[in-house]
Design a protein around this motif. Sequence first.
Motif, PDB file in Angstrom:
ATOM      1  N   ALA A 222      19.903 -16.600  -8.285  1.00 29.56           N
ATOM      2  CA  ALA A 222      20.247 -15.965  -6.988  1.00 29.56           C
ATOM      3  C   ALA A 222      21.191 -14.732  -7.340  1.00 29.56           C
ATOM      4  CB  ALA A 222      21.194 -16.997  -6.239  1.00 29.56           C
ATOM      5  N   ASP A 223      20.656 -13.735  -6.570  1.00 30.42           N
ATOM      6  CA  ASP A 223      21.377 -12.348  -6.515  1.00 30.42           C
ATOM      7  C   ASP A 223      21.622 -11.654  -5.254  1.00 30.42           C
ATOM      8  OD1 ASP A 223      18.918 -10.551  -6.011  1.00 30.42           O
ATOM      9  OD2 ASP A 223      17.927 -11.549  -7.826  1.00 30.42           O
ATOM     10  N   THR A 224      22.698 -10.955  -5.321  1.00 34.61           N
ATOM     11  CA  THR A 224      22.783 -10.110  -3.991  1.00 34.61           C
ATOM     12  C   THR A 224      23.561  -8.930  -4.693  1.00 34.61           C
ATOM     13  OG1 THR A 224      23.561 -10.133  -1.880  1.00 34.61           O
ATOM     14  CG2 THR A 224      24.875 -11.083  -3.461  1.00 34.61           C
ATOM     15  N   TYR A 225      24.015  -7.966  -3.686  1.00 29.31           N
ATOM     16  CA  TYR A 225      24.939  -6.963  -3.997  1.00 29.31           C
ATOM     17  C   TYR A 225      26.068  -6.909  -2.852  1.00 29.31           C
ATOM     18  CZ  TYR A 225      21.936  -3.947  -1.288  1.00 29.31           C
ATOM     19  OH  TYR A 225      21.436  -3.150  -0.419  1.00 29.31           O
ATOM     20  N   MET A 226      27.126  -6.352  -3.248  1.00 29.49           N
ATOM     21  CA  MET A 226      28.284  -6.116  -1.835  1.00 29.49           C
ATOM     22  C   MET A 226      28.316  -4.681  -1.771  1.00 29.49           C
ATOM     23  SD  MET A 226      31.532  -8.434  -3.581  1.00 29.49           S
ATOM     24  CE  MET A 226      31.411  -7.538  -4.856  1.00 29.49           C
ATOM     25  N   PHE A 227      28.236  -4.165  -0.530  1.00 27.69           N
ATOM     26  CA  PHE A 227      28.182  -2.788  -0.182  1.00 27.69           C
ATOM     27  C   PHE A 227      29.509  -2.384   0.624  1.00 27.69           C
ATOM     28  CE2 PHE A 227      25.790   0.602   2.553  1.00 27.69           C
ATOM     29  CZ  PHE A 227      26.251   1.370   1.645  1.00 27.69           C
ATOM     30  N   ALA A 228      30.258  -1.697  -0.117  1.00 27.61           N
ATOM     31  CA  ALA A 228      31.739  -1.451   0.418  1.00 27.61           C
ATOM     32  C   ALA A 228      31.730  -0.785   1.924  1.00 27.61           C
ATOM     33  CB  ALA A 228      32.442  -0.331  -0.539  1.00 27.61           C
ATOM     34  N   TRP A 229      30.584  -0.004   2.351  1.00 23.96           N
ATOM     35  CA  TRP A 229      30.766   0.742   3.672  1.00 23.96           C
ATOM     36  C   TRP A 229      30.128  -0.213   4.637  1.00 23.96           C
ATOM     37  CZ3 TRP A 229      27.947   5.924   1.666  1.00 23.96           C
ATOM     38  CH2 TRP A 229      29.144   6.532   0.991  1.00 23.96           C
ATOM     39  N   ASN A 230      29.564  -1.376   4.305  1.00 25.33           N
ATOM     40  CA  ASN A 230      28.969  -2.476   5.044  1.00 25.33           C
ATOM     41  C   ASN A 230      29.377  -3.800   4.614  1.00 25.33           C
ATOM     42  OD1 ASN A 230      27.561  -3.983   7.000  1.00 25.33           O
ATOM     43  ND2 ASN A 230      25.435  -2.962   6.734  1.00 25.33           N
ATOM     44  N   PRO A 231      30.546  -4.128   4.755  1.00 25.75           N
ATOM     45  CA  PRO A 231      30.876  -5.341   4.181  1.00 25.75           C
ATOM     46  C   PRO A 231      30.446  -6.802   4.468  1.00 25.75           C
ATOM     47  CG  PRO A 231      32.764  -4.719   5.422  1.00 25.75           C
ATOM     48  CD  PRO A 231      31.781  -3.668   5.244  1.00 25.75           C
ATOM     49  N   THR A 232      29.784  -6.764   5.656  1.00 26.53           N
ATOM     50  CA  THR A 232      29.191  -7.999   6.127  1.00 26.53           C
ATOM     51  C   THR A 232      27.580  -8.079   5.893  1.00 26.53           C
ATOM     52  OG1 THR A 232      28.830  -6.865   8.318  1.00 26.53           O
ATOM     53  CG2 THR A 232      30.899  -8.020   7.963  1.00 26.53           C
ATOM     54  N   GLU A 238      16.623  -9.233  -0.521  1.00 25.52           N
ATOM     55  CA  GLU A 238      16.087  -7.968  -1.096  1.00 25.52           C
ATOM     56  C   GLU A 238      15.306  -8.017  -2.177  1.00 25.52           C
ATOM     57  OE1 GLU A 238      18.561  -4.585  -0.501  1.00 25.52           O
ATOM     58  OE2 GLU A 238      19.030  -5.099   1.398  1.00 25.52           O
ATOM     59  N   SER A 239      14.289  -7.296  -2.751  1.00 26.16           N
ATOM     60  CA  SER A 239      13.516  -7.218  -3.785  1.00 26.16           C
ATOM     61  C   SER A 239      14.163  -6.881  -5.196  1.00 26.16           C
ATOM     62  CB  SER A 239      12.146  -6.630  -3.768  1.00 26.16           C
ATOM     63  OG  SER A 239      12.200  -5.607  -3.263  1.00 26.16           O
ATOM     64  N   THR A 240      15.403  -6.004  -4.758  1.00 25.18           N
ATOM     65  CA  THR A 240      15.945  -5.241  -5.847  1.00 25.18           C
ATOM     66  C   THR A 240      17.380  -5.474  -5.700  1.00 25.18           C
ATOM     67  OG1 THR A 240      15.938  -3.151  -4.954  1.00 25.18           O
ATOM     68  CG2 THR A 240      13.901  -3.751  -6.319  1.00 25.18           C
ATOM     69  N   LEU A 241      17.950  -5.263  -6.871  1.00 26.52           N
ATOM     70  CA  LEU A 241      19.590  -5.065  -6.859  1.00 26.52           C
ATOM     71  C   LEU A 241      20.006  -3.498  -6.757  1.00 26.52           C
ATOM     72  CD1 LEU A 241      21.048  -7.649  -9.484  1.00 26.52           C
ATOM     73  CD2 LEU A 241      21.243  -7.828  -7.011  1.00 26.52           C
ATOM     74  N   THR A 242      21.008  -3.438  -6.053  1.00 29.16           N
ATOM     75  CA  THR A 242      21.460  -1.753  -6.052  1.00 29.16           C
ATOM     76  C   THR A 242      23.034  -1.801  -6.302  1.00 29.16           C
ATOM     77  OG1 THR A 242      19.679  -1.521  -4.141  1.00 29.16           O
ATOM     78  CG2 THR A 242      21.557   0.095  -4.476  1.00 29.16           C
ATOM     79  N   MET A 243      22.949  -0.694  -7.271  1.00 30.55           N
ATOM     80  CA  MET A 243      24.458  -0.326  -7.505  1.00 30.55           C
ATOM     81  C   MET A 243      24.692   1.171  -7.423  1.00 30.55           C
ATOM     82  SD  MET A 243      24.900  -2.584 -10.962  1.00 30.55           S
ATOM     83  CE  MET A 243      23.387  -2.067 -12.020  1.00 30.55           C
ATOM     84  N   THR A 244      25.736   1.402  -7.086  1.00 30.01           N
ATOM     85  CA  THR A 244      26.407   2.724  -6.957  1.00 30.01           C
ATOM     86  C   THR A 244      27.633   2.957  -7.592  1.00 30.01           C
ATOM     87  OG1 THR A 244      25.316   2.562  -4.722  1.00 30.01           O
ATOM     88  CG2 THR A 244      26.525   4.545  -4.954  1.00 30.01           C
ATOM     89  N   THR A 245      27.785   4.394  -8.130  1.00 30.47           N
ATOM     90  CA  THR A 245      28.926   4.629  -8.626  1.00 30.47           C
ATOM     91  C   THR A 245      30.234   4.663  -7.874  1.00 30.47           C
ATOM     92  OG1 THR A 245      28.634   7.088  -8.133  1.00 30.47           O
ATOM     93  CG2 THR A 245      27.908   6.498 -10.435  1.00 30.47           C
ATOM     94  N   GLY A 246      31.324   4.355  -8.246  1.00 25.35           N
ATOM     95  CA  GLY A 246      32.515   4.261  -7.552  1.00 25.35           C
ATOM     96  C   GLY A 246      32.544   3.033  -6.950  1.00 25.35           C
TER      97      GLY A 246
END
Length: 284
Positions: A222-232, A238-246
């Motif tokens: 199971a995978d997901t990602y947390m988005f600081a600008w949209n925490p909910t 989603e088909s890919t994991l997304t990572m962003t600097t900072g």
Amino acid sequence: MCIRDSLDIVGNLLFWAAQYSGISIYDVTNPTSPQLLRFRRCSPWVIVVHGDYAYVSDGDVDNVLRIYDVSYPPAAWKACELPVIMPRGLVVEGNYVYITALRNGVRVIDISGLPRTAEVGYREMPGEVVSASFADHRLYVSGEMGLHILEVWTPQQPMLVYTWPAPARGSQRGYVVKSEVQGNIIYLLDRFNGFYILRASLPPVSAYQTYLQEGVGYAGTADTYMFAWNPTRTAGEESTLTMTTGNIRSALVRFDLSPVPPGAFNVRASLQLYVTQAPANPIQ
């Protein structure tokens, strides 16, 4: 105070380590008249002879593992030594020496390139440990907390899997100073309380390797990602994991480990990920 001497016998040769004297080599071809061949002064705890070498733990004065070339016993000489803090018991298995270092756990020494040696592994242990024996890919370590059993599939990484606590008798605590293994019987000598005989039904030590790859006979990721600008936001579908600097987007992956057999321990794990779109800036 406990005065401890150690013996090893190979053919017609007797190797004697006297704790406050040194090591002696005797020819016992005629048992009624042993002949002293060689004496070396030191403060040994244990001597073990393996092949052309004698391995001696000197833990009272110099704190070293000494290795002597005994291929010609009358002229035995020191081939090398390695610093070890408070060495006590030792056992030689294959290309490795396992040393109990009193309050400093178990040290693993690579002897494949003698006279060169190197410490290549370590396992922290509870309390004092003073002796070691080896049988069927298992290291049996004894000390003030009882008997510890370590599985050794990878020599540099012995893994503690079981501890038999030394029982007290009245106000006298237990302290196991020696263990010997024959088949499924373990013989233990307690410094204060005599000896114990244990029966152990231990499964064979074997390597187990598994691939936890989604779609290859496995469906436990199971995978997901947390988005600081949209925490909910939920991104698990989603088909890919997304990572962003900072740390704006941080990826999470969960694995179901139920296919791994009960009692298995991890020796090595690796994770492979594939980049579908390279970022403009490196992600730290």
